[in-house]
Design a protein around this motif. Sequence first.
Motif, mmCIF file in Angstrom:
data_model
loop_
_atom_site.group_PDB
_atom_site.id
_atom_site.type_symbol
_atom_site.label_atom_id
_atom_site.label_comp_id
_atom_site.label_asym_id
_atom_site.label_seq_id
_atom_site.Cartn_x
_atom_site.Cartn_y
_atom_site.Cartn_z
ATOM 1 N N ASP B 575 -0.152 6.471 -0.834
ATOM 2 C CA ASP B 575 -0.909 6.816 -2.010
ATOM 3 C C ASP B 575 -2.258 7.323 -1.513
ATOM 4 O O ASP B 575 -3.059 6.577 -0.976
ATOM 5 C CB ASP B 575 -1.084 5.546 -2.841
ATOM 6 C CG ASP B 575 -1.685 5.876 -4.160
ATOM 7 O OD1 ASP B 575 -1.040 6.606 -4.921
ATOM 8 O OD2 ASP B 575 -2.806 5.427 -4.407
ATOM 9 N N THR B 576 -2.499 8.591 -1.670
ATOM 10 C CA THR B 576 -3.718 9.198 -1.134
ATOM 11 C C THR B 576 -4.967 8.485 -1.615
ATOM 12 O O THR B 576 -5.887 8.217 -0.862
ATOM 13 C CB THR B 576 -3.817 10.670 -1.567
ATOM 14 O OG1 THR B 576 -2.989 10.848 -2.693
ATOM 15 C CG2 THR B 576 -3.385 11.570 -0.455
ATOM 16 N N GLU B 577 -4.935 8.229 -2.874
ATOM 17 C CA GLU B 577 -6.036 7.535 -3.546
ATOM 18 C C GLU B 577 -6.499 6.313 -2.751
ATOM 19 O O GLU B 577 -7.635 6.207 -2.337
ATOM 20 C CB GLU B 577 -5.447 7.061 -4.861
ATOM 21 C CG GLU B 577 -6.266 7.093 -6.079
ATOM 22 C CD GLU B 577 -6.989 8.368 -6.411
ATOM 23 O OE1 GLU B 577 -7.989 8.180 -7.030
ATOM 24 O OE2 GLU B 577 -6.589 9.510 -6.062
ATOM 25 N N GLU B 578 -5.511 5.410 -2.528
ATOM 26 C CA GLU B 578 -5.873 4.137 -1.897
ATOM 27 C C GLU B 578 -6.237 4.310 -0.448
ATOM 28 O O GLU B 578 -7.026 3.561 0.102
ATOM 29 C CB GLU B 578 -4.713 3.150 -2.030
ATOM 30 C CG GLU B 578 -4.592 2.667 -3.465
ATOM 31 C CD GLU B 578 -3.345 1.835 -3.659
ATOM 32 O OE1 GLU B 578 -2.797 1.387 -2.641
ATOM 33 O OE2 GLU B 578 -2.944 1.651 -4.810
ATOM 34 N N ALA B 579 -5.585 5.294 0.178
ATOM 35 C CA ALA B 579 -5.835 5.491 1.594
ATOM 36 C C ALA B 579 -7.230 6.061 1.811
ATOM 37 O O ALA B 579 -7.878 5.770 2.803
ATOM 38 C CB ALA B 579 -4.812 6.445 2.185
#
Lengths: 629, 580
Positions: B575-579
């Motif tokens: 998940d790009t967001e969390e990464a």
Amino acid sequence: MSREGERPGVTGKPSRSLLRLVGLMKPARGIMTAAILCICGFVTLNVAAPKVLGDATDVIAAAVFGAQFDAGRFVFLLLVAAGMYCVTSLLSWAQGRLNALAVQRLAYDLRKAVEAKLHRLPLAYYDGRSRGDVLSRATNDLDNVSQTLNQLLSQLLTSTLMVIGSLAMMLLLSPLLAVVSLLAVPVSALASIVVTRRSQKYFVRQWEATGDVNSLVEETATGHETIKLFNAQSSMAVRFADHNDGLYAASSKAQFASGLLVPLMAFVSNASYVGVAIVGALQFLAGAMSIGGIQAFIQFNRLFSQPLGQIGGMAQVLQSCAVSASRVFELLDAAELTGEPSEQGSGARADGSSFDARFDLPSGRVAFERISFSYRPDAPLIQDLSFHVEPGQTVAIVGHTGAGKTTLISLLMRFHELGSGRITIDGVDIAGMGRDALRRNFGVVLQDPWIFTGTIRENIEYGLPGASEADVVAAAEASHVDHFVRSLPNGYSTMLSNGGEPLSQGQRQLLSIARARLSGRPILILDEATSSVDTRTEVLIRQAMHRLRSNKTSFVIAHRLSTIRDADLILVMDHGRIVEHGTHHSLLELGGHYAHLHEAQFAAGGGELAAMPVRSAKHRAEQGEREAS
Amino acid sequence: MLASLLLQRLAPFKAHVLAIVLLQLVQTGATLLLPTFNAKIVDDGLVAGNSEVILRLGAWMLVLTVIQVLAAVLAGYLGAIVAMKIGRGLRQELFDKIHSLPDQDVAAFGPASLVVRTTNDVLQLQNITVLVFSMLVAAPVMGIGGVILAVEQDVALSWIVFAIVPVLLVIMLLIVRKLVPLYREGQGLVDRINGVLREQILGTAVIRAFVRQPFEMKRFEAANDALTKNNLRSARIVAAMLPLVMTVVNLSSAGVVWLGGHRIIAGDMQLGALTAFIAYIMQILLAIMMAMYVLSTAPRAAVSAERVTEVLNTESEKVLPGTNAEGRVTRPSAEGLRFDNVVFAYPGAETPVVESITFHAAPGTTTAVIGSTGSGKSTIVSLVPRLLEASSGTISLNCRDIAAVPLGALRDQLGVVPQETWLFRGTIAENLRISLPSATDSQLWHALETAQAADFVNELPQGLETTLSQGGAGLSGGQRQRLCIARAILRPASVYLFDDSFSALDTVTEAKLRAALEPELRGATVIIVAQRVNTVVSADQILLIDEGRLLAKGTHDELLESSETYREIVASQMDTEEAA
């Protein structure tokens, strides 16, 4: 409101099916008339030729009794007889060919009708029954009809005419003896009725049992791997033995009961022969008949009773044919899809203006308005559901397995019909469009990729018949099909069979994505389109899809939330309702179902992943693209 | 082929066959005798003016007809029994054979063709058996009887009889030779029609979605055209058969009158003999027509016999001798599963599908297999239950080379969830019990609960007794997967194999399922093929497969360190967001 999936119509008695078969032969009227004429000629000559030969014998007889031997007349009569025999053979050959032509045409038409029917049956029809049985009707039963009909037509016609012709001769010769011969008719009729009644039900059972055996073999051959993995061969064999015994019991009874007819008919024929011999002899003693007359009569009695017996014997073939025909008709009579507009592709808008459903360029605005649906009346699945999609938007539908996601899609495509409410595309109620016209707007990738026996190229081209080679390759490249296709020895010409062998499940999914891509339809539907594709490939497809989707309305169902996180609208479904809707961000903030799903998906690896500094080049590229768009 | 198959099948029914032949002899004999009695009525009754003789002989004729019908009915009864028993035996053997064949052979025949072979082809064989008994046995008796009686009438004339018999045989031979290839092609075309229809039924949704019904109709039409053309060609040949025979026989009867006439004029022959001779020639014609009828159906049956024999003669899987119990290891989880330099290549293929695969999966551990689509993950899984046989290298289960373990015993120790979920028609309970026939209802529920399938099964109106349609149609992909998982874990096994078995499950369900599985499968060796990183993240070891090779091996953390490919896979699912 029309509904797909009503009970198939029950067709009446097998005897009615025979009449229907005869009705279907109408297009071959000309051929049949010619065949009947041939048979008439054949019968006449067949009755007359022995008479001519007999006349030739009389010339010899006259010579024996002292008259001058008329060699010229003798040879002439023999030549006439030989000529008649040759013509008889020609006529018999001609009628055989004509009959074959008529029957094969009928079989061809029937097969065609059955196949066309398959396309008009509601999807629910297939859910309810085994493929093997449907197949058995379309092949075994149909084959039986054509084989038996071929026999029936020529034999039945020949025999009937023989009976009529010889009866006329007998009446001419001696009305009294003709009455004795005619006694055979009611006896034969009675015998065939009794036997037919009994064997009829065995025949029905026999073909039903054949359908059972068929289904089980089809099913177990398809699920072969599973059976082996669980060592279930023997339990399946027991199940098979059960069906097999049923088939044995029915078919041996049917065979025996119907086989009774032939000897019974022979008995009637022989008894009538004996009757004629006795009564004839007594008549002679009373001085009412000559020896020659009796001998001639005995011959005609044979010509009369033998085909009569054959007609009775044919009842067996007839029954088998009738039962098979009624099974075929049952399939043909099954309730079809209803609710097609009379004129395909046009209808009326809600405001009354007319339209062409094959919109040249539909904008792709889709609205679900207070729709309800259930597969079973007692278990409502979708209730009062509404949402609308703007042109070019991507809608993702998420939710637990069985929440009704795929149902929603099948309602949009009219695989099933709404219980209430309506769905519109560009303001047009889809219920008013022809199904085909409606579906031409969708490019779909369904849960189970379906690959037919044919080359890879043909399978991709399925989305857009007649597409150019360049377009096919372009679609394949964009769907990451191209690279593995090129590694196959025959490339795009590689034959696929048995549902897609030798491709893996994931490759099959990629292939069906290429197919949908090539179709260029304005609305895309992706139902778990990449579930068996590995995630790295999926990222690449997603990028390509993103480009593809930019001007198209898309519906995406996926379990991997990463697949749908950039959707414009995410619908979260639970028990047939939309419980949440919004974008990825707004739903995460809401902290409800979606957030819960999201957490579960990324919980296992999420923490570690988040901490991971390494980013792949591809991933960065994707991110960049997303930001750019 | 046909003859040898039928003879072999008839062998157990010697007594029946003998009885049928005798009964047919009686039956035909009675028929042949009737005209003789009639002649006697004429000679002794009419000419002598004796009505008592007429009635006496008439009564005898009636007795003969009664004997004839009784013999015929009994022969028909025995014939039906024997033919149908042969059919039943063949079907059962075919069925058993199909399920002992290696997967590739089943795929090569194709389900559609196997169905036609077990039903339609066997039906053809049954039909010909019935015909042989009812006609082919009677025909020679009638024919030979006719010949004998003809020769008795006039020896000099009988050379005509001996001349027409070979002519008729040649005609028959030529026709049969033309028909056999046509019929063979015809059965193949029936297979093709069956195959197209089967695909259309399977692909209904896709076909309709793409509105390709016209294309499908064309595809079918091509097959239908081919079949119709083939049927027409064979029907035309059959149509020519009878007229040809009739011409020969009829012309020879004219010949008999011509030759006989001259002999009578010359005083070498009686007038009565001529009429009798013609009558017997007709008798011979009838016999030959009966035989022809049987023989006209023979080519089709011969093709069916070939097709049936082809399946029966295909080599079964190497089952290995010994009972299933014998192969069972007493301590079920002694060493686990070991691959030692395993290679698999399809026979004749240039490159192997997988090569040099070496790993050890110990009892109580989970081994995950991850890799791209088509990298060979499923092949590795298929090697364990020997659905595919390793080309080289050894696979051992609990220190025993699986190639030396009886197949049944090997598979009894495995719980497999194949990639393609398949459920059978029948109730849910029946489907689950395939795995463990002795399972109690509570065991079934327990397995369903573990597989996260209990809820939806509970919601079904009939619960466990709900009838599933073929292939599990009507259930969603995820529901089918969970039922298949429940089925596999129902049995106690030393190795459990999950081939991409969670792909159709949403993540919450999958997480719950794996959590529930963990205590259930403790102690067994678990192999999981997966696409999702979170499925494999907690595995004891992860095998990263790429293009058939074992690219890297280790835990999630180790692979994050060492493998760029693995990092790419992980990144692709993040998940790009969390990464960020």
